[in-house]
Design an enzyme around this catalytic site. Structure first.
Site, mmCIF file in Angstrom:
data_model
loop_
_atom_site.group_PDB
_atom_site.id
_atom_site.type_symbol
_atom_site.label_atom_id
_atom_site.label_comp_id
_atom_site.label_asym_id
_atom_site.label_seq_id
_atom_site.Cartn_x
_atom_site.Cartn_y
_atom_site.Cartn_z
ATOM 1 N N GLU A 228 44.000 47.633 39.951
ATOM 2 C CA GLU A 228 42.650 47.478 39.427
ATOM 3 C C GLU A 228 41.724 47.051 40.563
ATOM 4 O O GLU A 228 42.119 46.211 41.358
ATOM 5 C CB GLU A 228 42.591 46.426 38.316
ATOM 6 C CG GLU A 228 41.260 46.517 37.556
ATOM 7 C CD GLU A 228 41.135 45.483 36.434
ATOM 8 O OE1 GLU A 228 41.824 44.443 36.495
ATOM 9 O OE2 GLU A 228 40.344 45.711 35.527
ATOM 10 N N ALA A 365 45.202 36.744 39.197
ATOM 11 C CA ALA A 365 46.330 37.400 38.540
ATOM 12 C C ALA A 365 45.909 38.809 38.141
ATOM 13 O O ALA A 365 44.728 39.140 38.188
ATOM 14 C CB ALA A 365 46.743 36.616 37.310
ATOM 15 N N GLU A 367 46.777 41.889 35.123
ATOM 16 C CA GLU A 367 47.419 42.067 33.815
ATOM 17 C C GLU A 367 48.237 43.343 33.667
ATOM 18 O O GLU A 367 48.271 43.918 32.571
ATOM 19 C CB GLU A 367 46.335 42.040 32.734
ATOM 20 C CG GLU A 367 45.352 43.227 32.737
ATOM 21 C CD GLU A 367 44.067 42.991 33.503
ATOM 22 O OE1 GLU A 367 44.075 42.129 34.394
ATOM 23 O OE2 GLU A 367 43.065 43.656 33.219
ATOM 24 N N HIS A 400 44.818 34.043 29.781
ATOM 25 C CA HIS A 400 43.895 35.144 30.073
ATOM 26 C C HIS A 400 44.660 36.465 30.221
ATOM 27 O O HIS A 400 44.327 37.468 29.585
ATOM 28 C CB HIS A 400 43.148 34.822 31.369
ATOM 29 C CG HIS A 400 42.157 35.855 31.802
ATOM 30 N ND1 HIS A 400 40.811 35.726 31.578
ATOM 31 C CD2 HIS A 400 42.315 37.032 32.440
ATOM 32 C CE1 HIS A 400 40.188 36.791 32.068
ATOM 33 N NE2 HIS A 400 41.084 37.602 32.595
ATOM 34 N N GLU A 401 45.695 36.447 31.034
ATOM 35 C CA GLU A 401 46.426 37.701 31.292
ATOM 36 C C GLU A 401 47.135 38.199 30.039
ATOM 37 O O GLU A 401 47.171 39.401 29.783
ATOM 38 C CB GLU A 401 47.429 37.515 32.445
ATOM 39 C CG GLU A 401 46.810 37.073 33.768
ATOM 40 C CD GLU A 401 45.606 37.895 34.180
ATOM 41 O OE1 GLU A 401 45.620 39.121 33.987
ATOM 42 O OE2 GLU A 401 44.624 37.310 34.680
ATOM 43 N N GLU A 423 37.147 41.654 30.329
ATOM 44 C CA GLU A 423 37.123 40.350 30.982
ATOM 45 C C GLU A 423 36.437 39.258 30.154
ATOM 46 O O GLU A 423 36.873 38.124 30.137
ATOM 47 C CB GLU A 423 36.477 40.461 32.370
ATOM 48 C CG GLU A 423 37.228 41.376 33.322
ATOM 49 C CD GLU A 423 38.702 41.015 33.480
ATOM 50 O OE1 GLU A 423 39.108 39.914 33.087
ATOM 51 O OE2 GLU A 423 39.456 41.872 33.975
HETATM 52 ZN ZN LIG Z 1 40.995 39.488 33.475
#
Ligand SMILES: [Zn+2]
Length: 965
Positions: A228, A365, A367, A400-401, A423
């Site tokens: 990404e 991080a 995902e 979050h991930e 996000e």
């Molecule tokens: Zn994110």
């Protein structure tokens, strides 16, 4: 069954109808409101009621009346915002765009058979991919995304088995694509494209890159992907856009001793035919997904394993010897996955979920579906040496991930313009997961201090951008992974959550996830589902917040009249720190709260949409001494500028604690911003901290917020000749707090107190408070002598005390500690501290280390931030950056490089410096950092303007004071 939220919403409906009509409603409305009040109306009916009432209001020329319902404080809620129909201005703003077109749909991929053999020592890899495609229009031209790989063979195989080799290829470097011309036209229908190629395992922490680490002093190599946003094309030729989803069969050919991971579980593992030093690892087919979520990880790891209650295997992979540091993340993930399944009403679709700590990692991080990668500080917790802040960061990042497994992976944004759908949502949901598991962390208060405040800071700049921002070229895409997509996205979702209520929010979300499972969606799709689930006009209200840059400041004044009536005068304009006369209007869901001044009075809470430039509202039952608060709990994404009189009435409620913590935070937070915008002069803020917060404030999170501002003014006042007085003033405010909470001990720690102690001791040491510095130096010696009892949260402060005030000896001691330390969390604290030396030769040594093997390229940003901490150090750092520009740029991930530069530039404060930097940047382009640099230049000018306008007022005020320390 009626939930508490629905009851409150019904009560609101009655109040609202009364308020807009100026009387109790008659006829249908009256019956309906009464029934609503008696708890029996559906969400839809309540919505219709509200709209009817609103229309009546809109059609009359009568003044609006707001009736105050008195309710005891315990019944106050934030879940019953009024529904409105105002039409938002959906004007979209465009940034400077590079020429870019999305790939055509002449040919679309459905499946990739990918085989990769990394050669770690040589830093290269061999690749082979067969892409199953559907040819929609017969053509002899195929263009795919491709960068930094060398394709040796390309062919098309039709559904009849006929092979058509490519005749010619053209590398489109600027577009990061490759265009093949085939000898014949490719027939329509199914077929396969086959590519053979080689690539480089780069050292820029993106695409497919080499991860260098050491084991017992010996250099070893692994490799890892970071695709990404647009870097899958550096590993395989592909349709590297989120909407071209496909399934993947991955095969990795690796050294037989090494661990090889991908998104799915291993299907088979056998020695490579003809060369037993290698093994061939095949993985199960992935679900249909976007290319940016594909992952390949090879290296040496230890791991811990557990299962969720649904039987999903969760593993945390750590560098060798750090297995126990994965336990915290493992426990958190094992509980969070089933919680999300319940929250979203959609199951996690993969059989496994790996969380992998990578030694060299640009972001926090990533995902990748089922194969999440982290930098060490975002997933590892050392039970003995990690601080409360470190532990909290891990929980938030893991939360979050994992949220991305739903937001992003199951349902993906249609294009990067809607990155915020990924996000913003993941940033919002991570707080829900942490709140669930650690309610005593008060993570939603911290959200306001952190996410909400940083979003407001960035979005006050003219160089900010709307949440939904048109982007095209990969360079532009990379630039929007910022506080607007994450923090502002999450803040407006929090506002929406409050507006819809939990029930409606969850219902809409779940329907959205189910409709778009394994597909792509847009913001409008999400709004439609919220509208269907709640009947509220989500789209019209929310587009104000997602499609306009910036946010409003509401100026408020109150005139007390006769018979307990008061007129609240409101006006709104775009909040700006460098006013460029931009005009915009927002639909603001307002919360107005009339506070009691004696026990007989209740709290009056009114909710109202404010969507005009100016408006007056009449409040009932308000006594002259009663203060009025706007934007209770800081739900709305706007600032409030109170008239002097209104503010003065609020101040005693700050110091008495009668105002809720978030409201106490909000008042000083807004005042700070108004000082920078020139609406308020700085002595007012200094006075307020002294009179309302010092010795009164009890909430650690409110203090955290104040400390951020105290630090920012310290950097600004350093450009005046009253910096010493400012430090003394800050000691007067902060030292009593340290005396109150103490230095702590490792055994007995409250989480929030621990977070506060970290920021507080940090600030006092940085400002040179003698007593604090002395204690910190003593604690550093203890730590050096192996005393593990030194609280983890004050370690950065004791490292700074050692270098800033301990001369060469202190610096050398810390340097050797840095070389020995194995815990990344402490190492980055040490890197910051090494920049605090006051010896110019040692300062130079720290800067030079940034380009040596002693500092991982991911951590250079800490070196720069530490070295640029004061006026002289900042200038030396800037000189060093200019000298080493090419080497730095070459070694750094572009996003990290621009962040590092921002950490240096953001504290300059003169027009001359802004011009000097601008001039330099004209001939030293940053492909993915132009927006960040523009923001840095604007920040410098804002600070320069403030110094010119208000710096002297601050200086005079400080010099007229005596400080009681
Ligand atoms: Zn994110």
């Amino acid at each position: 069954m009626l939930t508490r939220a629905r009851l409150l919403s019904a009560r609101w409906t009655l109040t609202y109808c009364q308020s807009v009509l100026g009387r109790r409603p008659a006829g249908y409305l009256s019956v309906a409101c009464t029934r609503s009040y008696q708890q029996s109306l559906s969400v839809k009916t309540r919505f219709r009621l509200a709209i009817s009432a609103h229309r009546l209001l809109a059609s009359s020329q009568a003044k609006r009346f707001i009736s105050l319902s008195s309710a005891p404080r315990s019944k106050m809620t934030t879940s019953d915002k009024p529904q409105q129909q105002e039409t938002a201005d959906t004007k979209t703003e465009f940034t400077n765009k590079k020429a870019f077109e999305r790939l055509p749909k002449t040919i679309v991929p459905s499946h990739y058979d990918l085989r990769i053999q990394p050669r770690l020592k040589d830093a290269t890899f061999d690749g082979q991919v067969e892409i199953h495609v559907q040819v929609n229009e017969s053509t002899n031209i195929v263009t795919v995304d491709c960068a930094e790989i060398e394709i040796s063979e390309a062919a098309f195989i039709g559904h009849d088995g006929k092979e058509i080799p490519s005749k010619d290829k053209q590398i489109l470097k600027e577009m990061e694509r490759i265009r093949f011309e085939f000898g014949d036209k490719l027939p329509t229908g199914k077929g396969k494209l086959r590519f053979k190629y080689t690539g480089v395992l780069n050292d820029k922490l993106r695409g497919f890159y080499r991860n260098i680490y050491t084991v017992n002093g010996e250099e070893r190599y692994g490799a890892c992907t970071q695709f990404e946003s647009c870097f899958a094309r550096q590993c395989l030729p592909c349709w590297d856009e989120p909407a071209f989803k496909a399934t993947f069969d991955v095969t990795l050919v690796v050294d037989k001793h090494i661990v090889a991971l991908s998104n799915m579980p291993v299907k088979s593992e056998e020695p490579l035919e003809g060369d037993g030093a290698w093994k061939v690892v095949k993985y199960d087919t992935t679900p249909i997904m976007s290319t940016y979520l594909l992952a390949l990880v090879v290296g040496e790891f230890d791991f811990l394993e557990d299962k969720t209650e649904d039987g999903i295997v969760v593993r945390v992979y750590t560098p060798l010897g750090k297995k126990e540091q994965g336990q915290f993340a493992l426990d958190f993930a094992v509980k969070t996955l089933p919680y999300y399944r319940e929250f979203f009403s959609v199951a996690y679709p993969l059989p496994k979920c790996d969380l992998i700590a990578i030694q060299n990692f640009a972001m926090g991080a990533m995902e990748n579906w089922g194969c999440i990668t982290f930098r060490e500080t975002a997933v590892l917790v050392d039970p003995n040496n990690s601080s409360a802040a470190g532990r909290q960061r891990v929980a938030l990042v893991v939360g979050h991930e994992l949220a991305h497994m739903w937001f992003g992976n199951i349902v993906t944004m249609e294009w990067w313009t809607e990155l915020w759908l990924n996000e913003g949502f993941a940033s919002f949901v991570e707080h829900i997961s942490v709140e669930k598991q650690f309610p005593d962390w008060k993570i939603w208060y911290q959200f306001v201090d952190d996410f909400f405040s940083s979003a407001m800071k960035l979005d006050a700049l003219n160089s900010s951008h709307p949440i939904e921002v048109p982007v095209g070229h990969p360079d532009e895409v990379e630039e929007i992974f910022d506080a607007i997509s994450y923090e502002k996205g999450a803040s407006v979702i929090r506002m929406l959550f409050d507006f819809l209520g939990e029930e409606g929010f969850k219902a809409g979300l779940s329907n959205y996830l189910q409709e778009f499972e394994y597909k792509n969606a847009t913001t409008k799709d999400l709004w439609r589902h919220f509208e269907q689930a709640t009947g509220k006009p989500v789209s019209t209200i929310m587009s104000d917040w997602t499609m306009k840059k910036g946010y409003p400041v509401v100026a408020a004044d109150l005139e007390y009249g006769k018979n307990g009536k008061a007129t609240l005068k409101l006006s709104q304009k775009k909040f700006s720190l460098l006013d460029q006369g931009e005009q915009n209007l927002w639909s603001i869901p307002m919360t107005v709260q009339v506070l009691p001044t004696n026990e007989r009075q209740g709290v009056g809470l009114v909710k109202q949409m404010f969507d005009k430039r100016e408006d007056n509202f009449t409040l009932d039952n308000v006594q002259e001494t009663q203060p009025v608060l706007i934007n209770a709990n800081l739900i709305g994404f706007y600032r409030v500028k109170y008239s002097d009189k209104m503010l003065q009435l609020l101040v005693p409620h700050i110091s008495s604690g009668a105002l809720a913590p978030l409201d106490r935070m909000g008042i000083q937070n807004d005042l700070m911003a108004l000082v920078l915008s020139g609406d308020v002069s700085v002595p007012s803020l200094f006075e307020l901290w002294r009179s309302a917060y010092k010795n009164h404030e009890k909430d650690p999170i409110v203090w955290q917020n104040i400390l951020t501002h105290v630090g920012r003014f310290s950097a600004l006042m350093a450009y005046t000749d009253s910096h010493d007085e400012y430090q003394q003033y800050s000691w007067e405010i902060l030292v009593p707090l340290l005396r109150q909470i103490g230095w702590g001990s490792k055994e007995k720690q409250g989480h929030l107190e621990s977070l506060l102690r970290e920021s507080l001791v940090d600030r006092l040491v940085k400002s040179g408070h003698p007593e604090t510095v002395k204690t910190a130096q003593e604690l550093f010696e203890k730590y050096l002598n192996g005393d593990n009892g030194v609280p983890t949260e004050i370690r950065r402060a004791i490292f700074i005390a050692a270098t800033a005030y301990g001369g060469k000896e202190g610096y050398e001691k810390l340097w050797s500690l840095y070389e020995k330390s194995e815990l990344q969390e402490e190492k980055v604290k040490m890197l910051v501290a090494l920049g605090w030396t006051q010896d110019t030769a040692l300062h130079q040594k720290t800067l030079d280390s940034a380009l040596s093997k002693q500092v991982r390229s991911q951590d250079v940003v800490y070196v720069l931030a530490g070295c640029a901490h004061d006026v002289d150090g900042r200038e030396r750092t800037w000189q060093w950056i200019q000298k080493n520009w090419e080497a730095l740029k070459e070694s750094q991930h572009p996003s990290l490089f621009s962040r590092g530069l921002q950490s240096v530039f953001n504290n300059f404060a003169s027009e001359e410096k802004a011009q000097e930097l601008e001039e330099f940047l004209k001939s030293h382009k940053l492909e993915q950092g132009e927006r960040a640099m523009e923001q840095a230049m604007e920040t410098i000018r804002i600070q320069a303007n403030w110094l010119k306008r208000d710096g002297d007022n601050g200086r005079k005020w400080l010099q007229a004071q005596t400080f009681s320390i």
